[in-house]
Design an enzyme around this catalytic site. Structure first.
Site, PDB file in Angstrom:
ATOM      1  N   ASN A   7     -47.413 -28.271  68.519  1.00 10.80           N
ATOM      2  CA  ASN A   7     -45.845 -27.656  68.686  1.00 10.80           C
ATOM      3  C   ASN A   7     -46.027 -26.128  69.217  1.00 10.80           C
ATOM      4  OD1 ASN A   7     -43.748 -27.031  67.606  1.00 10.80           O
ATOM      5  ND2 ASN A   7     -44.396 -26.261  65.175  1.00 10.80           N
ATOM      6  N   TRP A   8     -44.755 -26.317  69.956  1.00 10.60           N
ATOM      7  CA  TRP A   8     -44.889 -24.712  70.819  1.00 10.60           C
ATOM      8  C   TRP A   8     -44.075 -23.869  70.549  1.00 10.60           C
ATOM      9  CZ3 TRP A   8     -45.353 -26.275  77.158  1.00 10.60           C
ATOM     10  CH2 TRP A   8     -46.816 -26.286  77.368  1.00 10.60           C
ATOM     11  N   LYS A   9     -43.206 -24.479  69.842  1.00 10.21           N
ATOM     12  CA  LYS A   9     -42.126 -23.643  68.648  1.00 10.21           C
ATOM     13  C   LYS A   9     -41.329 -23.370  69.820  1.00 10.21           C
ATOM     14  CE  LYS A   9     -44.993 -23.288  64.530  1.00 10.21           C
ATOM     15  NZ  LYS A   9     -44.893 -22.391  63.667  1.00 10.21           N
ATOM     16  N   HIS A  93     -39.027 -29.709  60.299  1.00 10.96           N
ATOM     17  CA  HIS A  93     -40.123 -27.967  60.331  1.00 10.96           C
ATOM     18  C   HIS A  93     -40.063 -27.275  59.536  1.00 10.96           C
ATOM     19  CE1 HIS A  93     -43.055 -25.049  61.576  1.00 10.96           C
ATOM     20  NE2 HIS A  93     -43.375 -25.966  61.883  1.00 10.96           N
ATOM     21  N   GLU A 159     -47.906 -29.645  55.727  1.00  9.50           N
ATOM     22  CA  GLU A 159     -47.802 -27.846  56.375  1.00  9.50           C
ATOM     23  C   GLU A 159     -47.442 -27.208  55.218  1.00  9.50           C
ATOM     24  OE1 GLU A 159     -47.684 -26.923  60.740  1.00  9.50           O
ATOM     25  OE2 GLU A 159     -45.464 -27.547  60.215  1.00  9.50           O
ATOM     26  N   GLY A 165     -49.274 -20.176  60.177  1.00 10.45           N
ATOM     27  CA  GLY A 165     -48.988 -18.863  60.961  1.00 10.45           C
ATOM     28  C   GLY A 165     -49.786 -17.156  60.298  1.00 10.45           C
ATOM     29  N   SER A 196     -52.010 -22.852  60.385  1.00 12.31           N
ATOM     30  CA  SER A 196     -53.494 -22.386  60.701  1.00 12.31           C
ATOM     31  C   SER A 196     -54.823 -22.712  60.965  1.00 12.31           C
ATOM     32  CB  SER A 196     -54.192 -20.973  59.634  1.00 12.31           C
ATOM     33  OG  SER A 196     -52.748 -20.027  59.471  1.00 12.31           O
ATOM     34  N   GLY A 217     -49.974 -25.352  65.649  1.00 10.89           N
ATOM     35  CA  GLY A 217     -48.923 -24.289  65.895  1.00 10.89           C
ATOM     36  C   GLY A 217     -49.427 -22.886  67.086  1.00 10.89           C
ATOM     37  N   GLY A 218     -49.804 -21.863  67.007  1.00 11.57           N
ATOM     38  CA  GLY A 218     -50.407 -20.670  67.263  1.00 11.57           C
ATOM     39  C   GLY A 218     -51.411 -20.942  68.746  1.00 11.57           C
TER      40      GLY A 218
END
Ligand code: PGA
Length: 236
Positions: A7-9, A93, A159, A165, A196, A217-218
């Site tokens: 998920n690049w957001k 999300h 999640e 994050g 995370s 994500g990150g």
């Protein structure tokens, strides 16, 4: 096969996305052992579709509207996403719920619309820190599942909001418990964990037998770490 959803957001501009994918293919991480699904921002979807030709990679969108077409300024329909090569769409999300007021009713509408467009909804659910500390995770999960659990096929991403994050993660036992709860409500679902996820903890999540994959994500917009992460599954 383990499912990895990246998920690049709202990270990576169009040009940055193109550079990122160029470098990704240069590094040639071995991904044959994974079902890798990339979820970039809307504008990059058509280019990504072009770039992944001949690669074992699938595409997801990060969100959708629920109507097929019409006077809904600024929105994108499931059919448009399907046309852009998406096989999956993230729905609900926690950032959508938090910043755009998405309720369980909206999440249900979106998940049904994705299903009707013949894509798979990846419905994101998870408790806030307060509910976690008060031992109410189970109630939150059951409530967020209620309206979507009969959709088939369905993927559910657990999640915990406090984990996204933050570098903090639940214990293996806690994730296994929620995964089992989700599967008892929707035995047909694929269950992912997100929040995370890192190179340091990927092994722990992989040891949860009932889990079908991870939502990242990150880490997914950082090279070469993302490649290291993907390759490491070979030896897990
Ligand atoms: P994170 O994000 O991996 O940066 O915690 C996960 C997500 O929000 O899907």
């Amino acid at each position: 096969m383990l499912n990895i959803v990246a998920n690049w957001k709202m990270n990576l501009s169009f040009i940055e996305s193109e550079i990122f994918m160029g470098k990704f293919f240069q590094q040639q991480p071995e991904i044959d052992h994974l079902n890798l699904i990339l979820a970039p921002s809307f504008p990059f979807l058509p280019k990504l579709k072009e770039m992944i030709q001949n690669h074992p990679i699938q595409i997801a969108a990060q969100d959708t509207f629920w109507m097929k077409s019409g006077a809904y300024t600024g929105e994108v329909s499931p059919l448009m996403l399907k046309e852009m090569g998406c096989s999956y769409v993230l729905v609900g999300h926690s950032e959508r719920r938090q910043y755009f007021g998405e309720t369980d009713i909206i999440v249900e509408k979106k998940a049904i619309a994705v299903h009707q467009a013949r894509m798979i909804p990846i419905v994101c659910i998870g408790e806030h820190r307060e509910s976690y500390e008060e031992g109410k995770t189970r109630n939150v999960i059951l409530q967020q599942l209620e309206r979507v659990k009969s959709i088939n096929p369905l993927w559910v991403a657990y999640e915990p909001v406090w984990s996204i994050g933050s570098g903090k993660i639940p214990s293996k036992e806690e994730v296994a418990k929620v995964t089992d709860l989700i599967l008892s409500e929707c035995p047909h679902a694929n269950v992912l964990y997100g929040g995370s996820v890192s190179i340091d903890n990927q092994r722990m999540f992989c040891s949860i037998d009932s889990l079908h994959g991870l939502l990242v994500g990150g880490l997914s917009v950082k090279l070469p770490d993302f490649c290291v992460f993907l390759e490491k599954f070979k030896n897990i």
